[in-house]
Design an enzyme around this catalytic site. Sequence first.
Site, PDB file in Angstrom:
ATOM      1  CE1 TYR A  31      18.991 -18.995 -71.998  1.00 29.41           C
ATOM      2  CE2 TYR A  31      18.365 -17.555 -73.819  1.00 29.41           C
ATOM      3  CZ  TYR A  31      18.824 -17.727 -72.529  1.00 29.41           C
ATOM      4  OH  TYR A  31      19.112 -16.620 -71.756  1.00 29.41           O
ATOM      5  CG  ASP A  89       6.670 -32.149 -74.087  1.00 26.74           C
ATOM      6  OD1 ASP A  89       7.513 -32.317 -73.189  1.00 26.74           O
ATOM      7  OD2 ASP A  89       5.749 -31.318 -73.989  1.00 26.74           O
ATOM      8  CD  GLN A  92      11.397 -33.534 -73.602  1.00 27.52           C
ATOM      9  OE1 GLN A  92      11.231 -34.509 -72.873  1.00 27.52           O
ATOM     10  NE2 GLN A  92      11.058 -32.302 -73.240  1.00 27.52           N
ATOM     11  CG  HIS A 114       4.999 -32.285 -69.734  1.00 33.39           C
ATOM     12  ND1 HIS A 114       3.998 -32.693 -68.860  1.00 33.39           N
ATOM     13  CD2 HIS A 114       4.534 -32.540 -70.980  1.00 33.39           C
ATOM     14  CE1 HIS A 114       2.973 -33.165 -69.575  1.00 33.39           C
ATOM     15  NE2 HIS A 114       3.277 -33.087 -70.859  1.00 33.39           N
ATOM     16  N   GLY A 140       7.256 -19.919 -69.107  1.00 29.83           N
ATOM     17  CA  GLY A 140       8.608 -19.516 -68.759  1.00 29.83           C
ATOM     18  C   GLY A 140       8.765 -18.027 -68.479  1.00 29.83           C
ATOM     19  CG  ASP A 197       0.380 -30.514 -68.481  1.00 27.34           C
ATOM     20  OD1 ASP A 197       0.396 -29.390 -67.961  1.00 27.34           O
ATOM     21  OD2 ASP A 197       0.710 -30.714 -69.671  1.00 27.34           O
ATOM     22  CD  GLU A 201      -1.516 -29.790 -72.414  1.00 23.69           C
ATOM     23  OE1 GLU A 201      -0.917 -28.949 -71.732  1.00 23.69           O
ATOM     24  OE2 GLU A 201      -0.923 -30.680 -73.058  1.00 23.69           O
TER      25      GLU A 201
END
Length: 336
Positions: A31, A89, A92, A114, A140, A197, A201
Amino acid sequence: MAGNILGTTVYYDADCNVEKLVGKKITVLGYGSQGHAHALNLKENGMDVTIGLRKGSKSWTAAEEAGFPVKETGEAVKGADIVMVLIPDELQADTYANAIAPNLKKGAYLAFAHGFNIHFNKIVPPADANVFMVAPKGPGHLVRRTFQEGSGVPCLVAVEKDPSGDTMEIAKAWAAGIGAGRSGILETTFRQETETDLFGEQAVLCGGVCALMQTGFETLVEAGYNPVNAYFECVHEMKLIVDLIYEGGFQTMRNSISNTAEYGDYLTGPKMITEQTRQAMRDVLKDIQSGAFAEAFIKDSKTGFPFLKGERAKAENHEVEKVGAALRNLMPWIKK
Ligand code: NAD
Ligand code: MG
Ligand code: MG
Ligand code: MG
Ligand code: MG
Ligand code: MG
């Protein structure tokens, strides 16, 4: 109807059936930046959303106060039809092994924002799982704010595994459900999304631009110029220039700067980005493609992030940050 931009399929609200999510038990894991935005937008579209968090998580109260049922990660995965993984990430793969895989319902949809863990095989879902990605092209808070304003942040969608045959329909419904169908849902693949991506970055947005600004600052200070002038010219004004590019591309920016600045732009840009810089970019891309970057990042995370934390401490203590803090005090209106 679905459109096409330079060979990429683009879907809008009219191409998506958000109703496909109705009656499905949806779990959002995490969240944080993305998690709160996906969860709140879907809930306001009438979907049944549960939040999964670690016990004692700082986000737990916030999610409850927003009206969500909140459960521990593994419990939240049990019985869910769709599980969207919006945790950092680097956490995960372990979370997948310990809490997601043992509880994932047969034939469930496993989703990401992602492609990192799926693309680099850090997570290998079972054959019956459907795997998709909805990756908003913005943070977000912007996904949430634009949704509330009646628009949305464009998203990339991709399907990696589709035993059910309708995974793209579910992915499009999700993307539209968080507001992206109002601006555009662009089809891609896990590989394209992940590698571009990471490259963007590292080479440009974060790594490249910050190193460029800091080195410009250091060059002026080293030559005896006042750090205040150096900061304004090499760091602070970046936003003004980037805003113009964001609005109308390089031409709009160049229309708005002086001829002096534009002349210097063409003269000096190519001296900064040399053949050596180009080669460095190609090498960075190779390390991303080979998985070497992913390995290094995961290895650092598993040992408590010695590199990340060391560099973060060095960066925080650099003179450029002290000058910036002092100058921002003169401009309290910067902080909304
Ligand atoms: P974040 O750091 O803002 O939030 C992570 C959330 O996960 C937190 O609420 C944390 O409490 C929770 N969490 C940590 N471990 C957990 C566990 N084991 N079980 C359940 N919850 C756990 O993360 P973020 O920036 O929103 O990133 C989430 C994903 O979205 C990543 O894959 C990232 O690459 C992707 N993404 C982020 C952005 C962005 O702008 N932040 C944009 C596009 C995609
Ligand atoms: Mg962060
Ligand atoms: Mg990105
Ligand atoms: Mg990224
Ligand atoms: Mg200037
Ligand atoms: Mg001009």
